[in-house]
Scaffold this motif. Structure first.
Motif, PDB file in Angstrom:
ATOM      1  N   GLY A 133      -0.842  21.167  -5.758  1.00 44.58           N
ATOM      2  CA  GLY A 133      -2.008  20.073  -5.159  1.00 44.58           C
ATOM      3  C   GLY A 133      -1.456  19.008  -6.142  1.00 44.58           C
ATOM      4  N   ALA A 134      -0.377  19.062  -7.524  1.00 41.35           N
ATOM      5  CA  ALA A 134       0.277  18.134  -7.707  1.00 41.35           C
ATOM      6  C   ALA A 134       0.400  17.333  -6.890  1.00 41.35           C
ATOM      7  CB  ALA A 134       1.505  17.984  -8.890  1.00 41.35           C
ATOM      8  N   ILE A 135       1.178  15.247  -7.404  1.00 37.37           N
ATOM      9  CA  ILE A 135       1.644  14.759  -6.890  1.00 37.37           C
ATOM     10  C   ILE A 135       3.249  14.993  -6.695  1.00 37.37           C
ATOM     11  CG2 ILE A 135       1.564  12.001  -6.558  1.00 37.37           C
ATOM     12  CD1 ILE A 135      -1.527  12.568  -7.301  1.00 37.37           C
ATOM     13  N   ILE A 136       4.475  14.634  -6.056  1.00 39.20           N
ATOM     14  CA  ILE A 136       5.099  14.551  -5.839  1.00 39.20           C
ATOM     15  C   ILE A 136       6.196  13.217  -6.000  1.00 39.20           C
ATOM     16  CG2 ILE A 136       5.523  17.089  -5.670  1.00 39.20           C
ATOM     17  CD1 ILE A 136       6.309  16.822  -2.719  1.00 39.20           C
TER      18      ILE A 136
ATOM     19  N   GLY B 145       1.240  -1.194  -0.277  1.00 37.98           N
ATOM     20  CA  GLY B 145      -0.115   0.051   0.574  1.00 37.98           C
ATOM     21  C   GLY B 145       1.029   1.366  -0.186  1.00 37.98           C
ATOM     22  N   ARG B 146       0.583   2.054  -0.673  1.00 40.04           N
ATOM     23  CA  ARG B 146       0.671   3.276  -0.560  1.00 40.04           C
ATOM     24  C   ARG B 146       0.337   4.497  -0.447  1.00 40.04           C
ATOM     25  NH1 ARG B 146       5.424   3.015  -5.829  1.00 40.04           N
ATOM     26  NH2 ARG B 146       5.863   1.067  -5.712  1.00 40.04           N
ATOM     27  N   PHE B 147       0.470   5.830  -0.178  1.00 43.80           N
ATOM     28  CA  PHE B 147      -0.782   7.291  -0.906  1.00 43.80           C
ATOM     29  C   PHE B 147       0.436   8.923  -1.136  1.00 43.80           C
ATOM     30  CE2 PHE B 147       1.957   7.141   3.781  1.00 43.80           C
ATOM     31  CZ  PHE B 147       2.078   8.590   4.081  1.00 43.80           C
ATOM     32  N   ASP B 148      -0.376   8.880  -1.652  1.00 43.78           N
ATOM     33  CA  ASP B 148       0.111  10.568  -2.955  1.00 43.78           C
ATOM     34  C   ASP B 148       0.767  11.407  -1.841  1.00 43.78           C
ATOM     35  OD1 ASP B 148      -0.493   9.043  -4.740  1.00 43.78           O
ATOM     36  OD2 ASP B 148      -2.254   9.683  -5.294  1.00 43.78           O
ATOM     37  N   VAL B 149       1.884  11.669  -2.000  1.00 43.31           N
ATOM     38  CA  VAL B 149       2.175  12.963  -1.260  1.00 43.31           C
ATOM     39  C   VAL B 149       2.521  14.247  -2.616  1.00 43.31           C
ATOM     40  CG1 VAL B 149       4.430  13.719  -0.343  1.00 43.31           C
ATOM     41  CG2 VAL B 149       4.130  11.876  -0.080  1.00 43.31           C
ATOM     42  N   THR B 150       1.715  15.180  -2.013  1.00 48.36           N
ATOM     43  CA  THR B 150       1.049  16.745  -2.611  1.00 48.36           C
ATOM     44  C   THR B 150       2.038  17.252  -2.279  1.00 48.36           C
ATOM     45  OG1 THR B 150      -0.819  16.771  -1.559  1.00 48.36           O
ATOM     46  CG2 THR B 150      -1.327  15.297  -3.017  1.00 48.36           C
ATOM     47  N   ASP B 151       1.992  18.590  -3.149  1.00 49.37           N
ATOM     48  CA  ASP B 151       2.505  19.837  -2.971  1.00 49.37           C
ATOM     49  C   ASP B 151       1.437  20.801  -2.966  1.00 49.37           C
ATOM     50  OD1 ASP B 151       3.858  22.673  -3.795  1.00 49.37           O
ATOM     51  OD2 ASP B 151       4.587  22.051  -5.723  1.00 49.37           O
ATOM     52  N   PRO B 152       1.214  21.525  -1.802  1.00 52.86           N
ATOM     53  CA  PRO B 152       0.150  22.609  -1.495  1.00 52.86           C
ATOM     54  C   PRO B 152      -0.101  23.377  -2.126  1.00 52.86           C
ATOM     55  CG  PRO B 152       1.408  22.164   0.095  1.00 52.86           C
ATOM     56  CD  PRO B 152       2.041  20.896  -1.189  1.00 52.86           C
ATOM     57  N   ALA B 153       0.695  23.742  -3.094  1.00 55.65           N
ATOM     58  CA  ALA B 153       1.254  25.564  -4.159  1.00 55.65           C
ATOM     59  C   ALA B 153       0.356  24.783  -5.153  1.00 55.65           C
ATOM     60  CB  ALA B 153       2.143  25.520  -4.127  1.00 55.65           C
TER      61      ALA B 153
ATOM     62  N   GLU C 160       7.385  19.850  -0.755  1.00 51.89           N
ATOM     63  CA  GLU C 160       6.032  19.358  -0.185  1.00 51.89           C
ATOM     64  C   GLU C 160       6.003  19.821   0.861  1.00 51.89           C
ATOM     65  OE1 GLU C 160       6.910  14.597   2.227  1.00 51.89           O
ATOM     66  OE2 GLU C 160       7.827  16.127   2.169  1.00 51.89           O
ATOM     67  N   GLN C 161       5.717  21.081   1.615  1.00 55.13           N
ATOM     68  CA  GLN C 161       4.850  20.957   2.845  1.00 55.13           C
ATOM     69  C   GLN C 161       4.873  22.884   1.908  1.00 55.13           C
ATOM     70  OE1 GLN C 161       6.333  23.976   4.623  1.00 55.13           O
ATOM     71  NE2 GLN C 161       4.911  23.907   5.889  1.00 55.13           N
ATOM     72  N   GLY C 162       5.285  23.555   1.187  1.00 57.26           N
ATOM     73  CA  GLY C 162       5.527  24.616   0.858  1.00 57.26           C
ATOM     74  C   GLY C 162       5.564  25.977   0.821  1.00 57.26           C
ATOM     75  N   LYS C 163       6.339  26.225   1.951  1.00 54.08           N
ATOM     76  CA  LYS C 163       7.111  27.676   2.527  1.00 54.08           C
ATOM     77  C   LYS C 163       7.909  28.028   1.484  1.00 54.08           C
ATOM     78  CE  LYS C 163       8.567  25.544   6.180  1.00 54.08           C
ATOM     79  NZ  LYS C 163       9.222  25.589   7.804  1.00 54.08           N
ATOM     80  N   PRO C 164       8.361  29.073   1.221  1.00 55.78           N
ATOM     81  CA  PRO C 164       9.640  29.417   0.653  1.00 55.78           C
ATOM     82  C   PRO C 164      10.294  29.140   0.839  1.00 55.78           C
ATOM     83  CG  PRO C 164       7.661  31.489   1.452  1.00 55.78           C
ATOM     84  CD  PRO C 164       7.497  30.186   1.957  1.00 55.78           C
ATOM     85  N   LEU C 165      11.844  28.474  -0.426  1.00 51.61           N
ATOM     86  CA  LEU C 165      12.778  28.696   0.114  1.00 51.61           C
ATOM     87  C   LEU C 165      13.684  28.678   0.478  1.00 51.61           C
ATOM     88  CD1 LEU C 165      14.269  26.222  -1.542  1.00 51.61           C
ATOM     89  CD2 LEU C 165      15.338  28.359  -3.499  1.00 51.61           C
ATOM     90  N   LYS C 166      13.533  30.460   0.848  1.00 49.58           N
ATOM     91  CA  LYS C 166      14.125  30.568   1.791  1.00 49.58           C
ATOM     92  C   LYS C 166      13.867  30.306   3.053  1.00 49.58           C
ATOM     93  CE  LYS C 166      15.629  35.703   3.580  1.00 49.58           C
ATOM     94  NZ  LYS C 166      15.659  36.890   3.765  1.00 49.58           N
ATOM     95  N   ALA C 167      13.138  30.305   3.515  1.00 48.20           N
ATOM     96  CA  ALA C 167      12.374  29.576   4.659  1.00 48.20           C
ATOM     97  C   ALA C 167      13.244  28.186   5.064  1.00 48.20           C
ATOM     98  CB  ALA C 167      10.829  29.900   5.042  1.00 48.20           C
ATOM     99  N   ALA C 168      12.724  27.663   4.123  1.00 49.58           N
ATOM    100  CA  ALA C 168      13.096  26.389   3.990  1.00 49.58           C
ATOM    101  C   ALA C 168      14.633  26.093   4.262  1.00 49.58           C
ATOM    102  CB  ALA C 168      12.656  25.600   2.331  1.00 49.58           C
ATOM    103  N   ARG C 169      15.629  26.577   3.744  1.00 53.47           N
ATOM    104  CA  ARG C 169      16.841  27.274   3.844  1.00 53.47           C
ATOM    105  C   ARG C 169      17.220  26.851   5.315  1.00 53.47           C
ATOM    106  NH1 ARG C 169      17.415  30.262  -1.410  1.00 53.47           N
ATOM    107  NH2 ARG C 169      18.196  29.065  -2.788  1.00 53.47           N
ATOM    108  N   ASN C 170      16.204  27.926   6.528  1.00 55.02           N
ATOM    109  CA  ASN C 170      17.056  28.718   7.435  1.00 55.02           C
ATOM    110  C   ASN C 170      16.206  27.510   8.104  1.00 55.02           C
ATOM    111  OD1 ASN C 170      17.416  31.102   6.876  1.00 55.02           O
ATOM    112  ND2 ASN C 170      15.749  31.996   7.047  1.00 55.02           N
TER     113      ASN C 170
END
Length: 483
Positions: free
Chosen positions: A30-33, A20-28, A91-101
């Motif tokens: 809705g695409a399955i990543i 079994g698997r479940f989809d992981v989506t981009d919240p920005a 995967e989570q949606g936060k801006p890249l600068k915040a993700a780097r932090n």
């Protein structure tokens, strides 16, 4: 990127038993990543068994050996910071600068707890009886169950795994169902750093209830560490009590931010905007109630509106974006309902106030950065955590009123105040009933500092020397010397 084989049990990557698997989506968008293994009871039981087996040897390893592994993990995470940040943004949606932090913050926990096990000291206590000696030892609690949230999907993992393995514990971690791929990336680093099989195990699932029940009911699991909502935390703590597990919990918040008239209102507005709209307001330390002394209310509000008007909302990988999407439709509805409730009861909507769906935003869950004025006690936003990009401004007249209203909540995680009066800074910071107080400081957090709340905001502390204590038991040895 792994696709489906996302369970890490006893040193092996594997799929769910039934495939079994479940989809992981981009919240920005809705695409399955990607997809993740959908584990259940059997896989969780195997992870617990592997952790129990590994604990026997890992708990006997020297502090220096544990430190070596964590330092290697720190090095690897630092080297891969860009790819980890890019994954987090998708995967989570936060801006890249915040993700780097966040990746940098996550790596700090690996570095800090690499050194802490070398400072786990015991003690000797004098006895009133001749020939008797008391020795106090600090020993790892055993197998740990960790449950982490989606809003900080990498740093919340290292904040739990690093102190657990540093103390000599083993751990089974259930990642948030919204962000399993970030968890996989962290565990790949731990494996490559040389953490022995079974010491850290990862379970991904779309059925958190099933996995959580196995972790909570297993007598082999001696500690639960959880970050999430207060409602879920209460349920977990109640169930953990049946087997008398140690519990540490970082739960919801309802942070006040106080701006006094001796502070620079423009500087205070700048700081307020930075912390309020961080991660689209989806942070437990986000200020939900912004109390502003009436004499500087207009200047503060004008400066805040100027800052908020310059915020750019959109997918986190786009240049200049500072506010990303909300995590799901339920989050979007909660924010919308709170704003509509406040306006219906007399709050003034100064900017924002609705979902954004133009251009590239229609497929995501984007809510406009919002400022509400004249918020009062009758409104839901005054009592409930928002977890969204809404700043609620509440005027006050004097210091006593500000403190009283700030403390008028069952939550007690973070709080903030702006003042240039040293006496007021001391008085107010000591009067606020919160686990964290930022005085002219919107980021009172670090791996070296204890993080946690009081009241309905949780139990225990993460980070700092106190963060390691949560994974250690105290043993008293009484010895009578033969004569």
């Amino acid at each position: 990127m792994r696709d489906g084989d996302t369970l890490y049990i006893d040193g092996h990557w594997q799929p769910a038993d039934d495939g079994g698997r479940f989809d992981v989506t981009d919240p920005a968008s809705g695409a399955i990543i990607g997809t993740a293994a959908d584990a259940g009871a059997a896989e969780t039981d195997r992870a617990i068994a592997a952790a129990r087996e590994a604990f026997a040897s890992w708990s006997r390893e020297s502090a220096y050996r544990r430190a070596e592994v964590l330092w290697r993990a720190h090095t690897l995470m630092t080297q891969r910071s860009e790819e980890l940040a890019a994954l987090m943004t998708r995967e989570q949606g936060k801006p890249l600068k915040a993700a780097r932090n966040e990746v940098g913050y996550a790596a700090e926990f690996l570095a800090w707890f690499a050194e802490e096990p070398k400072r786990v000291y015991g003690s000797s206590i004098p006895s009133a009886r001749p020939g008797q000696r008391f020795t106090v030892l600090r020993r790892p609690v055993g197998v740990v169950a960790g449950i982490t949230p989606w809003n900080y999907p990498i740093s919340m993992i290292t904040r739990k795994v690093a102190p657990a393995v540093a103390a000599g514990c083993s751990i089974v971690l259930k990642s948030a169902e919204q962000t399993p791929l970030c968890a996989v990336a962290v565990f790949e680093i731990l494996a490559e750093a040389g953490l022995p099989p079974g010491v850290a195990n990862l379970v991904t699932t779309s059925r958190p209830g099933t996995v959580g029940e196995r972790l909570l009911d297993a007598p082999e699991v001696r500690k639960l560490t959880f970050t999430g909502s207060t409602d879920v935390g209460r349920q977990l703590a109640a169930r953990a009590a049946a087997t008398m597990k140690r519990v540490s919990m970082e739960l919801g918040g309802h942070a006040p931010l106080l701006v006094f008239d001796d502070a620079d209102p423009v500087h205070a507005a700048k700081g307020t905007a930075l912390v309020k709209f961080l991660n689209a307001g989806q942070a437990c330390i986000s200020p939900n109630r912004i109390f502003v002394q009436r004499t500087v209310l207009d200047a503060f509000t004008e400066a805040l509106l100027e800052r908020v008007g310059g915020l750019v909302t959109g997918p986190g990988d786009r240049p200049g974006v500072s506010v990303g999407p909300l995590v799901d439709d339920a989050a979007l509805k909660k924010v919308t309902d709170q704003v509509e409730d406040a306006v219906a009861k007399g709050a003034r909507l100064l900017i924002g106030g609705s979902r954004l769906d133009g251009d590239c935003l229609g497929a995501g869950r984007f809510f406009a950065p919002t400022v509400l004025a004249d918020v009062d006690e009758s409104m839901r936003i005054y009592r409930e955590e928002t977890f969204g990009p809404v700043a609620a401004i509440i005027p006050f007249d004097d210091e006593d009123e500000a403190v009283r209203r700030a403390n008028d909540t069952e939550y007690g995680l973070a709080s903030y105040l702006y003042t240039n009066d040293l006496g007021r800074a001391v008085r107010v910071s000591e009067a606020l009933r919160f686990g964290i107080v930022g005085v002219n400081d919107i980021n009172p957090t670090a791996a070296a500092a204890p993080f946690g709340g009081v009241g309905l905001s949780g139990l225990g502390r993460e980070g700092g020397a106190q963060g390691l204590d949560e994974y250690l038991d105290t043993t008293l040895v009484g010895l009578v010397v033969p004569t």
